[in-house]
Design an enzyme around this catalytic site. Sequence first.
Site, short mmCIF file in Angstrom:
data_model
loop_
_atom_site.label_atom_id
_atom_site.label_comp_id
_atom_site.label_asym_id
_atom_site.label_seq_id
_atom_site.Cartn_x
_atom_site.Cartn_y
_atom_site.Cartn_z
N ASP A 159 -84.97 -54.36 36.22
CA ASP A 159 -84.57 -54.59 34.83
C ASP A 159 -85.67 -55.38 34.12
O ASP A 159 -85.96 -56.53 34.50
CB ASP A 159 -83.24 -55.36 34.82
CG ASP A 159 -82.72 -55.57 33.41
OD1 ASP A 159 -82.75 -54.62 32.62
OD2 ASP A 159 -82.30 -56.70 33.09
N THR A 163 -85.56 -52.32 27.44
CA THR A 163 -86.44 -53.50 27.40
C THR A 163 -87.83 -53.15 27.93
O THR A 163 -88.84 -53.54 27.34
CB THR A 163 -85.84 -54.65 28.23
OG1 THR A 163 -85.49 -54.16 29.53
CG2 THR A 163 -84.60 -55.21 27.58
N THR A 164 -87.88 -52.41 29.04
CA THR A 164 -89.19 -52.04 29.61
C THR A 164 -89.96 -51.14 28.64
O THR A 164 -91.15 -51.33 28.41
CB THR A 164 -89.00 -51.33 30.97
OG1 THR A 164 -88.17 -52.14 31.79
CG2 THR A 164 -90.32 -51.10 31.66
N ASP A 224 -75.83 -53.46 31.31
CA ASP A 224 -76.66 -52.57 30.48
C ASP A 224 -75.85 -51.36 30.02
O ASP A 224 -75.89 -50.97 28.85
CB ASP A 224 -77.89 -52.09 31.26
CG ASP A 224 -78.97 -53.17 31.37
OD1 ASP A 224 -78.75 -54.26 30.83
OD2 ASP A 224 -80.01 -52.92 31.99
#
Length: 540
Positions: A64, A97-98, A387
């Site tokens: 994550d 997010t990545t 998530d």
Amino acid sequence: MYGSGNQPVIVLKEGTERSKDKEAQFNNIAAAKAVADAVRSTLGPKGMDKMLVNTIGDVVITNDGVTILKEIDVQHPAAKMVVEVAKTQDTECGDGTTSSVVLAGELLKQSEELINANVHPTVITNGYKLAAEKAVEILNNIAVDAKSDKILKQVAATALTGKSVGEEEDALAEIVVKACKSVADGNDIDTKNIRIQKKVGGVIGDTYLVQGVVIDKEKVHSRMPTHVEKAKIALFSCPLEVKKTEFDAQIQITDPSSMGAFLAEEENSMRAMVEKIKEVGANVVFCQKGVDELVQHYLAKAGIMAYRRLKQSDLEAIAKATGATIAGNVMEITKADLGTAGAVDEKQVGEDGMAFITGCKNPKAITIFARGGTEHVLEEVERALTDAIRVVGVAIEDGKVVAGAGAPEIELELRLMDYAASVGGREQLAIEKFAKTMEIIPWTLAENAGIDPIDSIIKLKNAHEKNKSKGKYYGLDLDSGEAVDMLAQNVVEPLRVKVQAINSAEEVANMILRIDDVIASRRAPPAPAGPQGGMPPGMM
């Protein structure tokens, strides 16, 4: 700097470091790229995990993006700005997010060539801003409606893919969608009302949805019932004990009979509490503070189940699930304050007892009871579920999704290249670089899956160009390496995840590009350690 007499004028404190112009820009860009590279290998369903060990030896194993960046102690100021992108993405959408960090790093990497070619940073930032606005417009045009439960389940399954949940994606996706629909109020949804209660033991497949609340506490007395049907629940934020005075007081008792009367009065006040609870009809009690042993005894005698020392959040969740009102004074509780549930059970899970409040009629707070073989597995399952819950919530609120697996990014690249030609001027160069940046997502997905990225990008571009009607939905199948219609493959993501990732990546890239001077003060040296024990020197 020199004055009129050619004497140097010292403006900055001695030891201050300063880098200017291209040196400052390339230094900041290098730091941002380093952060992006740190999480890049975790992107996509075939992404790898990172093991993070902190200073006290605690281990976190995750892929994550935001968890990794929060755990890493980043020092460089430009790198910290990129970490903030991941945090914002997590706050707004819960996923992507990545992607947002990788896009920000690639935007800055693409800008290096323009800076070397003496294109002014202001021109680059203007071009990036125009490109981001156009990209959002294109994304809105290629998005499809997400009204059905089937699409919501696909959104959840896509978010869970690549996390450490094994083959349980479909089962967990179904649980997530049911949970979100239960707490949704029309198109509004507060995902905080979906609690995840985790307990080590069993396997991930044993995870299930509880239409109520699970509390990790045991009943206060062994003789209390373990199962209460048609539960009438009382919630207290005050202790079920004799009130202590707020200041120190001494009571002097000289007569033994007075001592007996004093203890009897104390006992009567505790008995009165239990009588009041019985009078309003409560048969289950949850208390935020302590419960006196005598009160426990009377409650057990009356067949009332009781739990103590609950967290404030637990108490509020029970109130939402059962419709109870939290009482601040035992003697003032009324029948209207009680909550109702089909049953309250004490179940043995592993070595501990846990309270299961189930059968709530219209619960506004529900619980996903997560299981897993080890603490590390459970923590990653919790992150994956969080998530998935957030992205399903976003999809319900916005009602729009886009295809996944790099499909929207390739479409953006092709459309932005056409748009760049229409803009003209030097901004065109920046828009073309922005378009080129979009390739990084499918490129990285292919790289992480062990597929040739160059071939993959060529196949995707061909599929988008040849198939005008459905080409925009073609993404990369990471098993075969072919371009495939991702809507047909059930790989979809909420529109907001993509929009937020592009906007926040553009904002942070522009902010870093506009910095042309870094002035860093010298850090104060650590204070010398004092003498070890004994008197300080000269104090004899």
